[in-house]
Design an enzyme around this catalytic site. Structure first.
Site, mmCIF file in Angstrom:
data_model
loop_
_atom_site.group_PDB
_atom_site.id
_atom_site.type_symbol
_atom_site.label_atom_id
_atom_site.label_comp_id
_atom_site.label_asym_id
_atom_site.label_seq_id
_atom_site.Cartn_x
_atom_site.Cartn_y
_atom_site.Cartn_z
ATOM 1 N N CYS A 104 38.114 29.835 47.286
ATOM 2 C CA CYS A 104 36.683 30.011 47.028
ATOM 3 C C CYS A 104 36.458 30.629 45.656
ATOM 4 O O CYS A 104 36.976 31.715 45.361
ATOM 5 C CB CYS A 104 36.080 30.907 48.118
ATOM 6 S SG CYS A 104 34.312 31.226 47.909
ATOM 7 N N CYS B 15 20.643 28.122 51.328
ATOM 8 C CA CYS B 15 21.873 28.913 51.413
ATOM 9 C C CYS B 15 21.621 30.237 50.698
ATOM 10 O O CYS B 15 21.417 30.272 49.486
ATOM 11 C CB CYS B 15 23.023 28.138 50.765
ATOM 12 S SG CYS B 15 24.628 28.956 50.916
ATOM 13 N N CYS C 291 39.082 35.144 49.284
ATOM 14 C CA CYS C 291 39.601 33.880 49.827
ATOM 15 C C CYS C 291 40.054 33.010 48.654
ATOM 16 O O CYS C 291 39.289 32.770 47.719
ATOM 17 C CB CYS C 291 38.522 33.172 50.645
ATOM 18 S SG CYS C 291 37.993 34.100 52.098
ATOM 19 N N CYS D 160 29.870 23.990 48.482
ATOM 20 C CA CYS D 160 30.477 25.056 49.279
ATOM 21 C C CYS D 160 31.669 25.659 48.553
ATOM 22 O O CYS D 160 32.571 24.948 48.105
ATOM 23 C CB CYS D 160 30.919 24.483 50.628
ATOM 24 S SG CYS D 160 31.559 25.719 51.760
ATOM 25 N N CYS E 120 31.817 39.402 45.913
ATOM 26 C CA CYS E 120 32.430 39.310 47.236
ATOM 27 C C CYS E 120 33.710 40.121 47.235
ATOM 28 O O CYS E 120 34.345 40.306 46.187
ATOM 29 C CB CYS E 120 32.731 37.849 47.589
ATOM 30 S SG CYS E 120 33.249 37.603 49.306
ATOM 31 N N GLU F 117 23.161 34.194 43.377
ATOM 32 C CA GLU F 117 22.699 32.815 43.428
ATOM 33 C C GLU F 117 22.193 32.417 44.805
ATOM 34 O O GLU F 117 22.580 33.013 45.818
ATOM 35 C CB GLU F 117 23.837 31.862 43.010
ATOM 36 C CG GLU F 117 24.219 31.997 41.543
ATOM 37 C CD GLU F 117 25.451 31.182 41.179
ATOM 38 O OE1 GLU F 117 26.223 30.820 42.083
ATOM 39 O OE2 GLU F 117 25.652 30.932 39.984
#
Length: 412
Positions: free
Chosen positions: A149, A135, A146, A387, A142, A122
């Site tokens: 997230c 962004c 985290c 975010c 990933c 994305e």
């Protein structure tokens, strides 16, 4: 097709890099996007051009690809008409494949994209009054895990290639209509009277999308060199920010070999809390990370390091946390700015956002300590573009459902 094997990598282990710089295509043609002039020249020679022709054609094609944004060899008017079919048979001018494009009520735009080997990622465009920020993602998935997230709950599939990274910038310029317009003379000279660059909406780039950029360092560096090339996309390095969760060994190389602004996902000021919410902290601790920030090439009061700090209720938002944040940044004498980010909830998240009153109190303490600490306004929440919310949901939607949603958006 999804013929790329998942990387089975736990969170705190450095992923194995993928060496290839071009994603293979089913039709056998080579995608030129993401390649610098010397690589294009090399491919032209391999395809049969002599050295002189390859040098000339690579220079011309590079200009059309990155400065003018064309997607068809027939649009390259200073290349002989007989040469253009030769190029089209062997090469392609690619863009990421758009699966879905969404528009937020606040103007934010999110694209769900697909690589040529069938993997989703994305990118997000965030317009403001004085700037427009893209962004950009650096990986499919990933590896950092985290806990606050949503993107971090995905498995890492693979690194994006330079073409798939810079292609996001080019696709955004396509969508915003921001390529220079004008005519070309024969040869290498442009017709100045007809060549104009419109005022641009896309002014800044942040490497803050899916993935950890410093775990895909070579490809991110090569892509950003094309973005910053004065004969290419021509964006100043001062308008580009790379965000890392703290891959300490790569930070100095980032400053030396890329030279863009640095943002660090800090999010906590004590070892127990940061170990929990940013597990990479178990490998590279807070003090080691802050020392790497102090040593970052080019950091100064004019080019401050940005520290991202997500506000989690009763986890990292106390007055004591704020005072410790000030103490740490002053201890390492860092030219710093702190971005306070209200937590964006997502299904399955185990945290809540701090109250507005708590966030303001935290911000006030940091400001009183002499460090800028603005509160970031959440953007794109209604399309999961805020975010920490970048996580593909293609598997949850059928093509028919996406078509219905697009039709409803047009009718609305």
């Amino acid at each position: 097709m999804t013929d790329t094997t998942l990387m089975s990598i736990p969170g705190q282990v450095d992923p194995v890099p993928v060496a290839r710089d071009i994603t293979p295509r089913e039709d056998g043609r080579v995608d030129l996007i993401g390649l610098p002039r010397p690589r294009i020249r090399e491919l032209f020679e391999v395809a049969g051009l002599d050295a002189r022709q390859a040098k000339l054609r690579s220079k011309q094609v590079f200009h059309w690809l990155y400065h003018r944004g064309v997607t068809d060899f027939d649009a390259m008017t200073d290349i002989a008409k007989t040469m253009r079919p030769w190029l089209a048979e062997r090469f392609v001018i690619g863009r990421p494949n758009v699966v879905e494009a969404q528009h937020s009520s606040d103007g934010t735009r999110k694209w769900l994209l697909k690589t040529d080997d069938g993997h989703d990622f994305e990118m997000v465009f965030i317009p403001d009054e004085t700037r427009g920020t893209l962004c950009v993602s650096s990986q499919v998935g990933c590896t950092l895990n985290c806990t606050f997230c949503a993107t971090g709950t995905m498995r890492l599939v693979r690194n994006l290639t330079p073409g798939e990274i810079v292609g996001q910038v080019m696709l955004a310029r396509d969508a915003l209509g921001e390529w220079p317009k004008g005519a070309m003379d024969f040869g290498d000279e442009e017709t100045a009277a007809h060549y104009t660059a419109d005022g641009r909406l896309l002014t800044n780039i942040v490497m803050m999308g899916m993935g950890e950029p410093l775990y895909n360092f070579d490809h991110v560096r090569d892509a950003l060199h094309l973005v910053m090339d004065g004969e290419g996309l021509g964006l100043s390095k001062r308008r580009i920010t790379l965000s890392t969760s703290g891959v300490v060994p790569m930070m100095e190389r980032c400053g030396e070999e890329i030279g863009v602004n640095l943002a660090v996902s800090l999010h906590a000021v004590t070892k127990p809390v940061r170990d929990e919410i940013v597990p990479l902290n178990r490998k590279y601790g807070i003090e080691e990370l802050l020392q790497a920030c102090a040593d970052y090439p080019g950091a100064s009061n004019a080019r401050r390091i940005t520290f991202e700090y997500v506000m989690l209720k009763d986890k990292n938002d106390s007055d004591e946390d704020a005072r410790e944040l000030v103490r740490l940044l002053k201890q390492f004498d860092l030219p710093a700015k702190v971005n306070l980010i209200p937590f964006n909830p997502w299904p399955g998240a185990e945290y809540e956002c701090s109250t507005p009153e708590r966030i303001k109190a935290f911000s006030d303490i940091v400001f009183e300590g002499g460090i800028s600490a603005p509160v970031r306004t959440p953007r794109g929440r209604d399309i999961d573009a805020a975010c920490g919310q970048l996580k593909t949901a293609a598997e949850k939607k059928s093509r028919a459902q996406r078509d219905r949603e697009a039709a409803a958006h047009i009718e609305g």
